[in-house]
Design an enzyme around this catalytic site. Structure first.
Site, mmCIF file in Angstrom:
data_model
loop_
_atom_site.group_PDB
_atom_site.id
_atom_site.type_symbol
_atom_site.label_atom_id
_atom_site.label_comp_id
_atom_site.label_asym_id
_atom_site.label_seq_id
_atom_site.Cartn_x
_atom_site.Cartn_y
_atom_site.Cartn_z
ATOM 1 C CB ILE A 212 -1.383 0.229 0.801
ATOM 2 C CG1 ILE A 212 -1.736 -1.447 1.192
ATOM 3 C CG2 ILE A 212 -1.594 1.147 1.041
ATOM 4 C CD1 ILE A 212 -2.050 -1.455 2.771
ATOM 5 C CG ASP B 46 10.148 0.032 4.461
ATOM 6 O OD1 ASP B 46 10.201 -1.585 4.518
ATOM 7 O OD2 ASP B 46 8.928 0.068 4.117
ATOM 8 C CG ASN B 47 12.145 -3.332 8.883
ATOM 9 O OD1 ASN B 47 11.605 -2.782 7.519
ATOM 10 N ND2 ASN B 47 12.368 -3.783 10.354
ATOM 11 C CG ASN C 141 6.380 -8.577 3.908
ATOM 12 O OD1 ASN C 141 6.777 -10.016 3.691
ATOM 13 N ND2 ASN C 141 5.299 -7.608 3.984
ATOM 14 C CB SER D 129 -7.248 -3.919 9.766
ATOM 15 O OG SER D 129 -7.712 -4.390 9.426
ATOM 16 C CE1 TYR E 110 -1.876 -6.162 11.206
ATOM 17 C CE2 TYR E 110 -4.256 -6.850 10.923
ATOM 18 C CZ TYR E 110 -3.141 -6.377 10.185
ATOM 19 O OH TYR E 110 -3.488 -5.150 9.674
ATOM 20 C CE LYS F 193 -2.054 -2.712 11.985
ATOM 21 N NZ LYS F 193 -1.807 -1.481 11.262
ATOM 22 C CE1 TYR G 262 -6.027 2.194 4.847
ATOM 23 C CE2 TYR G 262 -4.103 0.286 5.206
ATOM 24 C CZ TYR G 262 -4.283 1.398 4.886
ATOM 25 O OH TYR G 262 -3.179 2.336 5.267
HETATM 26 P P1 NAD Z 1 3.476 -4.159 3.404
HETATM 27 O O1 NAD Z 1 4.454 -5.674 3.980
HETATM 28 O O2 NAD Z 1 3.131 -4.763 2.624
HETATM 29 O O3 NAD Z 1 4.193 -3.331 3.736
HETATM 30 C C1 NAD Z 1 4.627 -2.531 4.960
HETATM 31 C C2 NAD Z 1 5.779 -2.030 4.976
HETATM 32 O O4 NAD Z 1 6.228 -1.439 6.347
HETATM 33 C C3 NAD Z 1 7.219 -2.971 4.408
HETATM 34 O O5 NAD Z 1 7.469 -2.297 3.866
HETATM 35 C C4 NAD Z 1 7.750 -3.390 5.761
HETATM 36 O O6 NAD Z 1 9.481 -3.702 5.359
HETATM 37 C C5 NAD Z 1 8.048 -2.335 5.941
HETATM 38 N N1 NAD Z 1 8.223 -2.461 7.364
HETATM 39 C C6 NAD Z 1 7.081 -3.772 8.321
HETATM 40 N N2 NAD Z 1 8.103 -3.382 9.688
HETATM 41 C C7 NAD Z 1 9.130 -2.601 9.808
HETATM 42 C C8 NAD Z 1 9.706 -1.945 10.594
HETATM 43 N N3 NAD Z 1 9.261 -2.586 12.439
HETATM 44 N N4 NAD Z 1 10.535 -1.054 10.523
HETATM 45 C C9 NAD Z 1 10.175 -0.512 9.708
HETATM 46 N N5 NAD Z 1 9.950 -0.290 8.051
HETATM 47 C C10 NAD Z 1 9.110 -1.480 8.565
HETATM 48 O O7 NAD Z 1 1.898 -4.700 4.035
HETATM 49 P P2 NAD Z 1 1.081 -3.576 3.752
HETATM 50 O O8 NAD Z 1 0.029 -4.562 2.819
HETATM 51 O O9 NAD Z 1 1.708 -2.296 2.600
HETATM 52 O O10 NAD Z 1 -0.103 -3.337 4.463
HETATM 53 C C11 NAD Z 1 0.231 -1.371 5.257
HETATM 54 C C12 NAD Z 1 0.111 -1.279 6.531
HETATM 55 O O11 NAD Z 1 -1.818 -1.636 6.297
HETATM 56 C C13 NAD Z 1 0.061 -2.482 7.540
HETATM 57 O O12 NAD Z 1 0.262 -1.644 8.776
HETATM 58 C C14 NAD Z 1 -0.917 -3.556 7.878
HETATM 59 O O13 NAD Z 1 -1.560 -3.764 9.300
HETATM 60 C C15 NAD Z 1 -1.982 -2.449 7.483
HETATM 61 N N6 NAD Z 1 -3.115 -3.143 6.396
HETATM 62 C C16 NAD Z 1 -3.164 -3.518 5.044
HETATM 63 C C17 NAD Z 1 -4.273 -4.677 4.627
HETATM 64 C C18 NAD Z 1 -4.071 -5.499 3.617
HETATM 65 O O14 NAD Z 1 -4.153 -6.218 4.081
HETATM 66 N N7 NAD Z 1 -2.683 -5.419 2.546
HETATM 67 C C19 NAD Z 1 -5.455 -5.035 5.809
HETATM 68 C C20 NAD Z 1 -5.155 -3.365 6.405
HETATM 69 C C21 NAD Z 1 -4.575 -2.931 7.551
#
Ligand code: NAD
Ligand code: UDP
Length: 337
Positions: free
Chosen positions: A11, A30-31, A34, A123, A147, A151, A175
């Site tokens: 996202i 970003d670290n 993922n 979420s 999880y 949140k 979301y």
């Molecule tokens: P994603 O895993 O693709 O992106 C998360 C990013 O955060 C990754 O680039 C990861 O490397 C980085 N990250 C994780 N831990 C970290 C840390 N400690 N320090 C620095 N960077 C870190 O996930 P996404 O689907 O893009 O989701 C983004 C956010 O939206 C998340 O908080 C997730 O919980 C929330 N969300 C996602 C969904 C979904 O279905 N994709 C639904 C509801 C909420």
């Protein structure tokens, strides 16, 4: 300048792209636990604009605060965190650490830099087992796994902060099910290992990487017996973040909104739409219900519409076509580049 934690993820990368297109400057922190830096290379390729990338962990307060101060940001969008429900049951402490401790570090760093505008990725999972549908923002909150619990804890932390200091401007975005990819096919969702979510799994069946789809349950109380969800195109979701940032900056009002379409589709609806989009048959079999799944979950999206003037525009066919273009061009995600 907007500071984006987790901006390389699914996202986050789409949001960076829309922010750059809208004329914002962007720093990503970003670290890459993922995600891959290649996603941000592509964002710059598509937009012909540059962004700043800092590799670091949000739990590392010193690096985070230094990057935040240096960026000169006026607002933060906070995506960084872990998001796999099943894994959170196995590794609850990692989830509390990354999500809750990480967010605490971020808020302390923001306070110390006097940056008090924040958009947070929450979420629909915070609604727990729906007591009624569609889900509006007043639905009682509950969580069914670690999880979701993280949140909820973070949302509560943000509400307490807001109450204690009215100069904070916080937008909580809940979301529903983000899917699809940018229309260029250059950025998209790149799950590691076997996908947990429906759309990436279906896309991998279509491209021949997986043999068949397991449909988890066909005995739910839904029109065709399979689970119903509110799938939202990731570009619509990204545009929701722009609307949220603009609202916070222009009107300084705190809010919590659902970002969904308001339409529920079953697993079979999605499978058929994907077959149509890809021209490939999706081999499937019915399997028992997946633990923790609810029958139906979809949003009442009116609050976001009224408050932010934002509404999802892209339909299920577009979500599948865009996911398929991304999958077809990048069968191994970013690692194949
Ligand atoms: P994603 O895993 O693709 O992106 C998360 C990013 O955060 C990754 O680039 C990861 O490397 C980085 N990250 C994780 N831990 C970290 C840390 N400690 N320090 C620095 N960077 C870190 O996930 P996404 O689907 O893009 O989701 C983004 C956010 O939206 C998340 O908080 C997730 O919980 C929330 N969300 C996602 C969904 C979904 O279905 N994709 C639904 C509801 C909420
Ligand atoms: N689903 C499925 N097979 C899969 C993955 C998901 O049948 O391999 C179903 C799941 O049971 C749910 C819907 O697809 O009804 C959406 O699942 P997903 O994990 O994408 O989202 P969530 O359940 O977290 O809303």
């Amino acid at each position: 300048m907007i500071f984006i934690t987790g901006g390389a993820g699914f996202i986050g990368s789409h949001t960076c792209l829309e922010l750059l297109n809208a004329g914002f400057s962007v720093t990503v922190f970003d670290n890459f636990c993922n995600s891959q830096p290649e996603a941000l290379v592509r964002v710059q390729q598509i937009t012909h604009k540059e962004l700043t990338v800092v590799r670091g962990d949000i739990r590392d307060r010193f690096s985070l605060e230094a990057a935040l101060r240096k960026s000169g940001a006026r607002a933060v969008i906070h995506f960084a965190g872990l998001k796999a429900v099943g894994e959170s049951v196995q590794l609850p402490l990692s989830y509390y650490d990354n999500n809750v401790t990480g967010t605490l570090c971020l808020l302390q760093s923001m306070q110390s830099c006097q940056i008090k505008t924040l958009v947070f990725s929450s979420s629909a999972t915070v609604y727990g087992n729906p007591q009624y549908l569609p889900l509006n923002e007043d639905h009682p909150l509950a969580s069914t796994n670690p999880y979701g619990q993280t949140k909820l804890v973070i949302e509560n932390m943000l509400r307490d902060l807001q109450r204690s200091d009215a100069t904070w401007r916080i937008g909580i975005l809940r979301y529903f099910n983000p899917v699809g990819a940018h229309a260029s096919g250059l950025i998209g969702e790149d799950p590691q290992g076997i996908p947990n979510n429906l759309l990436p799994y279906v896309a991998q069946v279509a491209v021949g990487k997986r043999e068949f789809l397991n449909i988890w349950g066909n005995d739910y109380d839904t029109p065709d017996g399979t689970g119903v969800r509110d799938y939202i195109h990731v570009v619509d979701l990204a545009l929701g973040h722009l609307a949220a940032v603009n609202k916070l900056e222009n009107q300084g009002q705190c809010f919590t909104v659902n970002l969904g379409t308001g339409i529920g589709y079953s697993v079979l609806d999605v499978v058929r739409a994907f077959e149509q989009a890809s021209g490939k048959p999706i081999t499937r079999q019915y399997s028992p219900r997946r633990a923790g799944d609810v029958a139906s979950c979809y949003a009442d999206p009116r609050h976001a519409q009224e408050l932010l003037g934002w509404q999802a525009q892209r339909d299920l066919a577009t979500m599948c076509q865009d996911a398929w273009r991304w999958q077809g061009k990048n069968p191994n995600g970013y690692s194949g580049h």
